[in-house]
Design a protein around this motif. Structure first.
Motif, short mmCIF file in Angstrom:
data_model
loop_
_atom_site.label_atom_id
_atom_site.label_comp_id
_atom_site.label_asym_id
_atom_site.label_seq_id
_atom_site.Cartn_x
_atom_site.Cartn_y
_atom_site.Cartn_z
N SER A 1 0.83 -1.21 0.00
CA SER A 1 0.00 0.00 0.00
C SER A 1 0.86 1.26 0.00
N VAL A 2 1.94 1.24 0.77
CA VAL A 2 2.85 2.39 0.80
C VAL A 2 3.49 2.60 -0.57
N LEU B 1 4.12 5.70 -5.47
CA LEU B 1 4.20 5.68 -6.93
C LEU B 1 2.90 6.09 -7.61
N GLN B 2 1.87 6.40 -6.81
CA GLN B 2 0.56 6.82 -7.33
C GLN B 2 0.00 5.79 -8.30
N LEU B 3 0.02 4.52 -7.86
CA LEU B 3 -0.52 3.44 -8.67
C LEU B 3 -2.03 3.30 -8.53
N HIS B 4 -2.59 3.92 -7.49
CA HIS B 4 -4.03 3.87 -7.22
C HIS B 4 -4.52 2.43 -7.02
N LEU B 5 -3.72 1.65 -6.32
CA LEU B 5 -4.09 0.27 -6.02
C LEU B 5 -4.39 0.06 -4.54
N GLY B 6 -4.39 1.14 -3.77
CA GLY B 6 -4.60 1.00 -2.33
C GLY B 6 -5.94 0.38 -1.99
N THR B 7 -7.00 0.85 -2.65
CA THR B 7 -8.34 0.31 -2.38
C THR B 7 -8.41 -1.17 -2.75
#
Length: 327
Positions: A28-29, A34-40
């Motif tokens: 998540s970090v 890297l602004q991958l937008h995979l946190g959710t």
């Protein structure tokens, strides 16, 4: 065939699982930096993993103890139903008419017969519905079939929806729907089955697969674990091929009608309504968690600043030096 040892290697509790979740925190970090937008997606997937495995473990303990053939059959059909739901509702970017029924029939018609034949004749398990062997192998075949069916459907529906010119040209020149769609079916099956072929190519040299690893960690003989993995890989290949063939035939039959026309009205480009609702709920939940985190961090910063001011004896200037509640 030798059964797996009953005693686990280590007694794992929830603290060990919590430590394992630190790897998800790391991902998540990285996604945030890297602004991958995979946190959710990471949060939802990890929560699903914990909840689903906990629920499955609770149910399977009861089924293993009961050894009821009807309960075992119900679990097998439930696994196929959940796998179908995962393909049609959660993962598929495009859908077609009657897609849920097609995928469910294909999954059941491939995983159940292959499991019965493999357990009865290759693995020599008597009776074949012994729950400790039957249910895990059905689950593995469902997971492998899901991957293949997803690749196949993504390619087929995209070609019929966006790149339909070649197929329509063949139909216009008098080809039947089966003749016109044959190149699509062949290419989609190639793409769907290639991951399984690649996995069998590198198995044992580059990677040690999960079943063999689990058997070795459980203390089983390495040679027996290797033979078990061979049989399971062959079963996975057969069930994946069978499910993909059934899905390809029925999908083309639905999307190209008896009048030899591509029915774009039977192909839906939007996600399933259930998935859209779930994605919205997940975004709302993650947004709420972020707001709570911002408020808490701001409150902690304010308390720390107040403590530093009091310790320095600057009570008179404390109000002007306070940090805002929301950064």
């Amino acid at each position: 065939m030798d059964s797996f040892p009953k005693d686990p290697v280590a007694d794992l509790d929830w603290s060990h699982v919590g430590f394992g979740l630190t790897f998800i925190v790391f991902n998540s970090v990285v996604s945030q930096v890297l602004q991958l937008h995979l946190g959710t997606s990471l949060v939802v997937a990890s929560l699903r993993c914990v909840v689903q495995l906990t629920l499955v473990a609770t149910i399977l303990q009861q089924v293993f103890a009961a050894k009821n053939i009807w309960a075992i059959a119900g679990i097998a059909f439930l696994l196929n139903l959940i796998g179908t739901f995962e393909v049609v509702v959660i993962k598929a970017k495009r859908r077609c008419k009657d897609m849920f029924r097609v995928v469910f029939v294909a999954m059941v018609a491939s995983t159940i017969p292959v499991t019965i034949l493999g357990l009865q004749f290759s693995m020599r398990v008597f009776p074949f519905w012994t729950p400790m062997q039957f249910i895990p192998i059905v689950g593995m075949q469902c997971g492998n079939s899901i991957a293949g069916v997803l690749v196949l459907l993504s390619f087929l529906l995209k070609e019929l929806d966006e790149n339909r010119d070649k197929t329509e040209t063949l139909l216009a020149f008098g080809a039947s729907r089966f003749e016109a769609c044959r190149p699509l079916a062949i290419e989609s099956l190639r793409l769907a089955l290639m991951p399984t072929i690649n996995q069998m190519s590198v198995i044992g040299i580059i990677s040690i697969p999960g079943t063999m690893t689990g058997a070795i960690l459980g203390g089983a003989d390495v040679a027996q674990a290797a033979r078990l993995q061979m049989i399971i890989m062959f079963m996975l290949s057969a069930s994946s091929a069978l499910s993909c063939i059934i899905v390809a035939l029925f999908t083309l039959y639905i999307c190209v009608d008896s009048e030899h026309r591509i029915r774009s009205d039977r192909i839906y480009a939007r996600h399933h309504p259930f998935r859209r609702a779930g994605s919205h709920a997940a975004r709302v939940a993650v947004g709420s968690m972020r707001r709570v985190w911002v408020v808490l961090t701001g409150f902690v910063k304010q308390l720390l600043l107040q403590g530093a001011v009091v310790s320095n004896g600057n009570d008179g200037d404390s109000r002007s030096e306070r940090a805002p509640l929301l950064p």
